[in-house]
Design a protein around this motif. Structure first.
Motif, PDB file in Angstrom:
ATOM      1  N   GLY A  55     -14.056   9.803  20.330  1.00  0.00           N
ATOM      2  CA  GLY A  55     -13.117   8.749  19.218  1.00  0.00           C
ATOM      3  C   GLY A  55     -12.020   8.961  18.845  1.00  0.00           C
ATOM      4  N   LYS A  56     -10.993   8.158  18.446  1.00  0.00           N
ATOM      5  CA  LYS A  56      -9.742   8.572  17.840  1.00  0.00           C
ATOM      6  C   LYS A  56      -9.794   9.288  16.666  1.00  0.00           C
ATOM      7  N   ARG A  57     -11.126   9.021  15.925  1.00  0.00           N
ATOM      8  CA  ARG A  57     -11.162   9.682  14.381  1.00  0.00           C
ATOM      9  C   ARG A  57     -10.040   9.139  13.445  1.00  0.00           C
ATOM     10  N   ILE A  87     -20.920   6.785  10.014  1.00  0.00           N
ATOM     11  CA  ILE A  87     -21.135   5.419   9.958  1.00  0.00           C
ATOM     12  C   ILE A  87     -20.374   4.615  10.764  1.00  0.00           C
ATOM     13  N   HIS A  88     -19.244   5.037  11.105  1.00  0.00           N
ATOM     14  CA  HIS A  88     -18.624   4.097  12.311  1.00  0.00           C
ATOM     15  C   HIS A  88     -19.361   4.381  13.528  1.00  0.00           C
ATOM     16  N   THR A  89     -19.664   5.693  13.860  1.00  0.00           N
ATOM     17  CA  THR A  89     -20.205   5.735  15.172  1.00  0.00           C
ATOM     18  C   THR A  89     -21.540   5.036  15.272  1.00  0.00           C
ATOM     19  N   ARG A 106     -18.364   2.910  26.319  1.00  0.00           N
ATOM     20  CA  ARG A 106     -17.664   3.320  25.141  1.00  0.00           C
ATOM     21  C   ARG A 106     -17.145   4.618  25.084  1.00  0.00           C
ATOM     22  N   ARG A 107     -15.904   4.893  24.294  1.00  0.00           N
ATOM     23  CA  ARG A 107     -15.343   5.965  24.441  1.00  0.00           C
ATOM     24  C   ARG A 107     -15.178   6.514  25.578  1.00  0.00           C
ATOM     25  N   GLY A 108     -14.872   5.980  26.641  1.00  0.00           N
ATOM     26  CA  GLY A 108     -14.688   6.433  27.902  1.00  0.00           C
ATOM     27  C   GLY A 108     -15.933   6.741  28.695  1.00  0.00           C
TER      28      GLY A 108
HETATM   29  C1  GRG Z   1     -23.929  -3.059  14.481  1.00  0.00           C
HETATM   30  C2  GRG Z   1     -23.897  -3.104  11.938  1.00  0.00           C
HETATM   31  C3  GRG Z   1     -23.049  -2.968  13.262  1.00  0.00           C
HETATM   32  C4  GRG Z   1     -21.831  -3.329  13.134  1.00  0.00           C
HETATM   33  C5  GRG Z   1     -20.842  -3.361  14.366  1.00  0.00           C
HETATM   34  C6  GRG Z   1     -18.029  -1.718  14.896  1.00  0.00           C
HETATM   35  C7  GRG Z   1     -18.707  -3.064  14.993  1.00  0.00           C
HETATM   36  C8  GRG Z   1     -19.468  -3.823  14.076  1.00  0.00           C
HETATM   37  C9  GRG Z   1     -18.580  -3.708  16.117  1.00  0.00           C
HETATM   38  C10 GRG Z   1     -17.717  -3.137  17.479  1.00  0.00           C
HETATM   39  C11 GRG Z   1     -16.917  -4.012  17.942  1.00  0.00           C
HETATM   40  C12 GRG Z   1     -15.593  -4.140  17.031  1.00  0.00           C
HETATM   41  C13 GRG Z   1     -14.416  -4.571  17.742  1.00  0.00           C
HETATM   42  C14 GRG Z   1     -15.597  -3.496  15.865  1.00  0.00           C
HETATM   43  C15 GRG Z   1     -14.482  -3.545  15.072  1.00  0.00           C
HETATM   44  C16 GRG Z   1     -14.100  -2.494  14.586  1.00  0.00           C
HETATM   45  C17 GRG Z   1     -13.322  -1.548  15.834  1.00  0.00           C
HETATM   46  C18 GRG Z   1     -12.102  -2.215  16.185  1.00  0.00           C
HETATM   47  C19 GRG Z   1     -14.141  -0.624  16.259  1.00  0.00           C
HETATM   48  C20 GRG Z   1     -13.434   0.472  17.189  1.00  0.00           C
HETATM   49  O1  GRG Z   1     -12.919   1.388  16.517  1.00  0.00           O
HETATM   50  P1  GRG Z   1     -11.978   2.652  17.155  1.00  0.00           P
HETATM   51  O2  GRG Z   1     -10.872   1.714  17.878  1.00  0.00           O
HETATM   52  O3  GRG Z   1     -13.014   3.506  18.028  1.00  0.00           O
HETATM   53  O4  GRG Z   1     -11.307   3.483  16.229  1.00  0.00           O
HETATM   54  P2  GRG Z   1     -12.929   4.948  18.304  1.00  0.00           P
HETATM   55  O5  GRG Z   1     -14.027   4.934  19.553  1.00  0.00           O
HETATM   56  O6  GRG Z   1     -11.674   5.401  18.653  1.00  0.00           O
HETATM   57  O7  GRG Z   1     -13.563   5.367  17.114  1.00  0.00           O
END
Ligand code: GRG
Length: 304
Positions: A55-57, A87-89, A106-108
């Motif tokens: 992930g990009k962190r 939480i994000h992951t 996801r994440r490649g």
């Molecule tokens: C299941 C409770 C629950 C929530 C899901 C995260 C999410 C909400 C949905 C995923 C799809 C999405 C478009 C979410 C919006 C946030 C987003 C753009 C996530 C991707 O974040 P990045 O680009 O990902 O920072 P990496 O993998 O780089 O960390």
């Protein structure tokens, strides 16, 4: 990654900054998480698989940058930065499940449930959500920001009024015609809330003043919204290879997105306007927020 239009960050080496800070976040996450061999090994392998999938962190790096803007130290901000990334992951693992967005990539890499099965993927998400609070509890508290405030901050951003609310509205909105206001409701909760929380936690870890916290909130909210508008744009303009997740999914799922409702050009203008307002929110930091500014600029220009 370095930008051209962000004045205070023009000379800022964002590549070096993100490499150094995301490396430090990875090392800290590695220390906080049980090892792959810890029994039951399957769950710890599954948690680590998604957490270290590349992930990009951006959220934890924003936490560290916000702390620095307020004169804080990485060591104090790190537990909160790691909590937010957990939480994000978790949210990504659950979002990819067949019952939700049903994604294979996801994440490649193959999604968690593709590798470990649905049961373990659900549990890996649950465990990461819980782990976040265990890690946050190890952060330093201040009189102004005791642990109660830190826990409230994280719980509110990820609970049924914010992150979960956005996901519910997103699920229920599929195939329906949504207004720009409906879409904003989803984006504010699904994306902006956790991003804004990441930035605020950075300030709190540095014992920031109430005025600084207001400025960081303004910044985080706008950057969070711009982040999702860009995410919508990338879904239709980039390939699966570049994104590391399935491209074109929003269109196929008939999801309401900014490009679908108002077109690509207007979506880009909105993202630019939000980023400009985010820059303006940083004024009170008078040059100490170069990292935050450079990150906001990168998020506007990013291609994945
Ligand atoms: C299941 C409770 C629950 C929530 C899901 C995260 C999410 C909400 C949905 C995923 C799809 C999405 C478009 C979410 C919006 C946030 C987003 C753009 C996530 C991707 O974040 P990045 O680009 O990902 O920072 P990496 O993998 O780089 O960390």
């Amino acid at each position: 990654m370095s930008g051209s239009a962000a004045p205070a960050s023009a000379k800022f080496d964002l590549n070096a900054y993100v490499t150094a800070k995301s490396g430090a976040v990875n090392r800290a996450l590695n220390r906080f998480l049980p090892s792959e061999k810890t029994r039951p090994a399957t769950i710890h392998r599954a948690m680590r698989y998604s957490l270290f999938a590349g992930g990009k962190r951006m959220r934890p790096v924003l936490t560290l940058a916000a702390a620095a803007a307020c004169g804080g130290r990485d060591a104090d901000a790190m537990p909160l930065a790691c909590a937010v990334e957990c939480i994000h992951t978790y949210s990504l693992i659950h979002d990819d499940l067949p019952a939700m967005d049903n994604d294979d990539f996801r994440r490649g890499k193959p999604t968690n449930h593709k590798v470990f099965g649905e049961g373990i993927a659900i549990l890996a998400g649950d465990a990461l959500l819980t782990q976040a609070f265990e890690i946050a509890a190890q952060a330093r508290g201040w009189a102004r920001y005791p642990h109660r405030e830190l826990v409230l901050e994280i719980a509110r951003a990820s609970g049924s009024l914010q992150l979960i609310a956005g996901q519910v509205a997103d699920l229920e909105g599929e195939g329906r015609k949504l207004s720009v206001a409906d879409l904003r409701y989803i984006h504010e909760r699904k994306t902006s809330a956790l991003l804004c929380c990441s930035v605020r936690l950075g300030g709190m870890s540095a014992n920031c003043t109430p005025a600084q916290l207001r400025a960081l909130t303004d910044f985080g909210y706008r950057v969070g919204l711009a982040f999702q508008v860009i995410d919508d744009i990338l879904d239709v303009t980039q390939t699966t290879g570049t994104l590391g997740k399935t491209a074109g999914k929003d269109t196929r799922a008939q999801k309401a997105t900014y490009p679908a409702i108002i077109g690509l050009a207007e979506s880009r203008r909105i993202a630019q306007r939000l980023t400009a307002r985010a820059f303006a929110a940083l004024k009170p930091f008078r040059g100490r927020a170069a990292a935050l500014e450079a990150l906001a600029h990168y998020l506007l220009q990013r291609d994945r």
